[in-house]
Design a protein around this motif. Structure first.
Motif, PDB file in Angstrom:
ATOM      1  N   ARG A   1       0.779  -1.067   0.041  1.00 23.94           N
ATOM      2  CA  ARG A   1       0.053   0.085  -0.036  1.00 23.94           C
ATOM      3  C   ARG A   1       0.959   1.169   0.039  1.00 23.94           C
ATOM      4  NH1 ARG A   1      -4.248   0.382   4.913  1.00 23.94           N
ATOM      5  NH2 ARG A   1      -2.059  -0.435   5.832  1.00 23.94           N
ATOM      6  N   VAL A   2       0.482   2.311  -0.693  1.00 24.59           N
ATOM      7  CA  VAL A   2       1.208   3.314  -1.026  1.00 24.59           C
ATOM      8  C   VAL A   2       0.800   4.582  -0.578  1.00 24.59           C
ATOM      9  CG1 VAL A   2       2.562   4.780  -2.688  1.00 24.59           C
ATOM     10  CG2 VAL A   2       2.587   2.297  -3.057  1.00 24.59           C
ATOM     11  N   VAL A   3       1.293   5.317   0.458  1.00 21.59           N
ATOM     12  CA  VAL A   3       0.714   6.474   1.162  1.00 21.59           C
ATOM     13  C   VAL A   3       1.697   7.237   0.827  1.00 21.59           C
ATOM     14  CG1 VAL A   3      -0.041   7.517   3.372  1.00 21.59           C
ATOM     15  CG2 VAL A   3      -0.144   4.957   2.946  1.00 21.59           C
ATOM     16  N   ALA A   4       1.218   8.701   0.286  1.00 23.11           N
ATOM     17  CA  ALA A   4       2.012   9.768   0.002  1.00 23.11           C
ATOM     18  C   ALA A   4       1.542  10.921   0.941  1.00 23.11           C
ATOM     19  CB  ALA A   4       1.523  10.307  -1.333  1.00 23.11           C
ATOM     20  N   LEU A   5       2.557  11.824   1.266  1.00 20.75           N
ATOM     21  CA  LEU A   5       2.356  12.876   2.070  1.00 20.75           C
ATOM     22  C   LEU A   5       3.075  14.001   1.326  1.00 20.75           C
ATOM     23  CD1 LEU A   5       3.580  11.462   5.399  1.00 20.75           C
ATOM     24  CD2 LEU A   5       1.402  11.374   4.740  1.00 20.75           C
ATOM     25  N   ASP A   6       2.294  15.130   1.617  1.00 18.74           N
ATOM     26  CA  ASP A   6       2.794  16.451   0.938  1.00 18.74           C
ATOM     27  C   ASP A   6       1.967  17.462   1.770  1.00 18.74           C
ATOM     28  OD1 ASP A   6       3.689  18.469  -0.701  1.00 18.74           O
ATOM     29  OD2 ASP A   6       4.531  16.985  -2.054  1.00 18.74           O
ATOM     30  N   VAL A   7       2.506  18.618   1.422  1.00 19.08           N
ATOM     31  CA  VAL A   7       1.712  19.925   2.110  1.00 19.08           C
ATOM     32  C   VAL A   7       0.871  20.748   1.268  1.00 19.08           C
ATOM     33  CG1 VAL A   7       3.714  20.330   3.924  1.00 19.08           C
ATOM     34  CG2 VAL A   7       3.809  21.367   1.622  1.00 19.08           C
ATOM     35  N   GLY A   8       0.673  20.340  -0.070  1.00 13.82           N
ATOM     36  CA  GLY A   8       0.091  20.992  -0.987  1.00 13.82           C
ATOM     37  C   GLY A   8      -1.047  20.264  -1.852  1.00 13.82           C
TER      38      GLY A   8
ATOM     39  N   GLU B   1      -3.458   6.284  -0.648  1.00 12.23           N
ATOM     40  CA  GLU B   1      -3.672   7.251   0.194  1.00 12.23           C
ATOM     41  C   GLU B   1      -2.898   8.583   0.072  1.00 12.23           C
ATOM     42  OE1 GLU B   1      -6.366   6.852   2.188  1.00 12.23           O
ATOM     43  OE2 GLU B   1      -6.654   4.889   2.274  1.00 12.23           O
ATOM     44  N   ALA B   2      -3.354   9.639  -0.071  1.00 11.30           N
ATOM     45  CA  ALA B   2      -2.790  10.809  -0.052  1.00 11.30           C
ATOM     46  C   ALA B   2      -2.951  11.831   0.820  1.00 11.30           C
ATOM     47  CB  ALA B   2      -3.029  11.591  -1.400  1.00 11.30           C
ATOM     48  N   LEU B   3      -2.223  12.084   2.023  1.00 14.83           N
ATOM     49  CA  LEU B   3      -2.522  12.716   3.088  1.00 14.83           C
ATOM     50  C   LEU B   3      -1.586  13.855   3.354  1.00 14.83           C
ATOM     51  CD1 LEU B   3      -2.114   9.479   5.503  1.00 14.83           C
ATOM     52  CD2 LEU B   3      -4.215  10.422   4.503  1.00 14.83           C
ATOM     53  N   PHE B   4      -2.098  15.129   4.022  1.00 18.78           N
ATOM     54  CA  PHE B   4      -1.468  16.207   4.386  1.00 18.78           C
ATOM     55  C   PHE B   4      -0.161  15.944   5.148  1.00 18.78           C
ATOM     56  CE2 PHE B   4      -1.011  20.635   6.202  1.00 18.78           C
ATOM     57  CZ  PHE B   4      -0.870  21.143   4.796  1.00 18.78           C
ATOM     58  N   SER B   5       0.783  16.600   5.004  1.00 22.70           N
ATOM     59  CA  SER B   5       2.105  16.232   5.699  1.00 22.70           C
ATOM     60  C   SER B   5       1.906  17.314   6.935  1.00 22.70           C
ATOM     61  CB  SER B   5       3.186  16.173   5.023  1.00 22.70           C
ATOM     62  OG  SER B   5       4.271  15.972   5.832  1.00 22.70           O
ATOM     63  N   ASP B   6       1.506  16.853   8.111  1.00 21.34           N
ATOM     64  CA  ASP B   6       1.563  17.889   9.172  1.00 21.34           C
ATOM     65  C   ASP B   6       2.148  17.093  10.259  1.00 21.34           C
ATOM     66  OD1 ASP B   6      -0.806  16.590   9.852  1.00 21.34           O
ATOM     67  OD2 ASP B   6      -1.951  18.248   9.367  1.00 21.34           O
TER      68      ASP B   6
END
Length: 347
Positions: A198-205, A219-224
């Motif tokens: 499973r690939v989970v991506a994190l970024d701030v935008g 999954e794409a999650l806000f990196s905070d």
């Protein structure tokens, strides 16, 4: 010919006229068809004068593809008209690492003054480029040059990092990609192509998170400050078997350390200047392996290009003329490039 050069420490890159280089013995002259821009270029141009290691002016660009235009005396293995990609991390060519195609790990290159194109040697952001040896050229075999240029670093570097962790990326595992830029969006695709994880991506935008979803992230999650908690919730409290940090800042490394599972891997690819505490009681779970890979091997570049030919990996690119390369760097610095910026010197 036109070239994009970093000429003075602290100044912006400039488009200038320089002579067309001639290949020396054993060398190859390429007519450059496409050249990628990288955050590493920005990092180099941010170094203070007292720490700057390369002679100036320096033609930028370490992601290059082109057509063989001429051969120096004694150069063999390629012919005029061949379309090729440039393998960037040049080594001595004689040591054990180089014999294995792992010139990125050559222990003698620095001492011999051997530097990659665009990172010490004249680079690919020019109409023509001299490559020191035909062994650093990989056939495109029909691959689109615009697609191929970013793969020589933005594709090769995450591929090399992921291959190291493949034994841990089994069915039911989770891989976290921190930073969905030029390298990260390709890392997501490589993970999907090479593993069942499973690939989970994190970024701030949000735009970067949309890109992550578009290229295959589950999954794409806000990196905070809550990102690691959400990763652990997704993994029933276990954490991710592999965390690949393509930013490398203090905040992202803190997220990586808090997200990784026991006996997992934290791989720091980004050059954001952060540090990761490693040691018993240092903040990482037990038996976590931490690494800072550099580029990849020649064989791995061949494999990355083959994945692209099969349609399993595709670079998201925005193209620029060579005259617009300084503007492209400004947009890259501002985080406004979607995927990878690619310059077409002869467009």
């Amino acid at each position: 010919m036109k070239a994009v050069q970093y000429r003075t420490v602290g100044s912006a890159p400039e488009v200038v006229e320089v002579p067309v280089p001639e290949p020396g013995p054993g060398q190859v002259l390429l007519k450059v068809t496409a050249a990628g821009l990288c955050h590493s270029d920005l990092a180099v141009m941010s170094w203070p004068k007292e720490q700057f290691p390369y002679p100036l002016p320096m033609t930028l660009g370490h992601e290059g593809v082109g057509t063989v235009a001429a051969l120096g005396r004694g150069a063999t293995g390629v012919a005029e008209g061949d379309e090729v990609a440039v393998y960037g991390p040049w080594g001595c060519g004689r040591c054990r690492m180089c014999a294995e195609g792992r010139e990125n790990c050559c222990p003698h290159a620095a001492g011999l003054g051997i530097t990659p194109p665009g990172l010490g040697s004249p680079g690919a952001l020019a109409e023509y480029l001299v490559v020191d040896s035909p062994r650093h050229l990989v056939p495109l075999n029909g691959l689109d040059p615009v697609q191929a240029a970013p793969l020589t670093d933005a594709g090769l570097t995450p591929y090399h990092a992921i291959r190291t962790s493949l034994p841990k990326l089994v069915p039911g595992s989770t891989a976290v990609v921190v930073g969905v830029g030029g390298l990260g969006h390709l890392a997501v695709q490589l993970l999907r192509a090479l593993t069942p994880a499973r690939v989970v991506a994190l970024d701030v935008g949000e735009e970067k998170l949309e890109l992550a979803r578009a290229v295959g992230a589950h999954e794409a999650l806000f990196s905070d400050g809550e990102a690691a908690t959400r990763v652990r919730e997704l993994t029933d409290g276990i954490g991710a078997e592999v965390v690949l940090d393509f930013v490398g800042s203090e905040p992202t490394l803190a997220v990586a350390a808090a997200s990784v599972a026991v006996a997992g891997d934290v791989t720091v690819v980004g050059i954001g200047g952060g540090t990761l505490a490693v040691g018993f009681g240092g903040g990482l779970p037990f038996e976590v392996s931490a690494s800072a890979p550099y580029w990849g091997s020649r064989r791995e570049l061949v494999e990355v290009l083959e994945l692209a030919r099969q349609g399993l990996v595709r670079s998201r690119v925005e193209t620029f003329s060579i005259e617009d390369a300084p503007t492209a760097y400004e947009r890259l610095h501002a985080g406004e490039v979607d995927g990878r910026a690619v310059v077409l010197p002869h467009a």
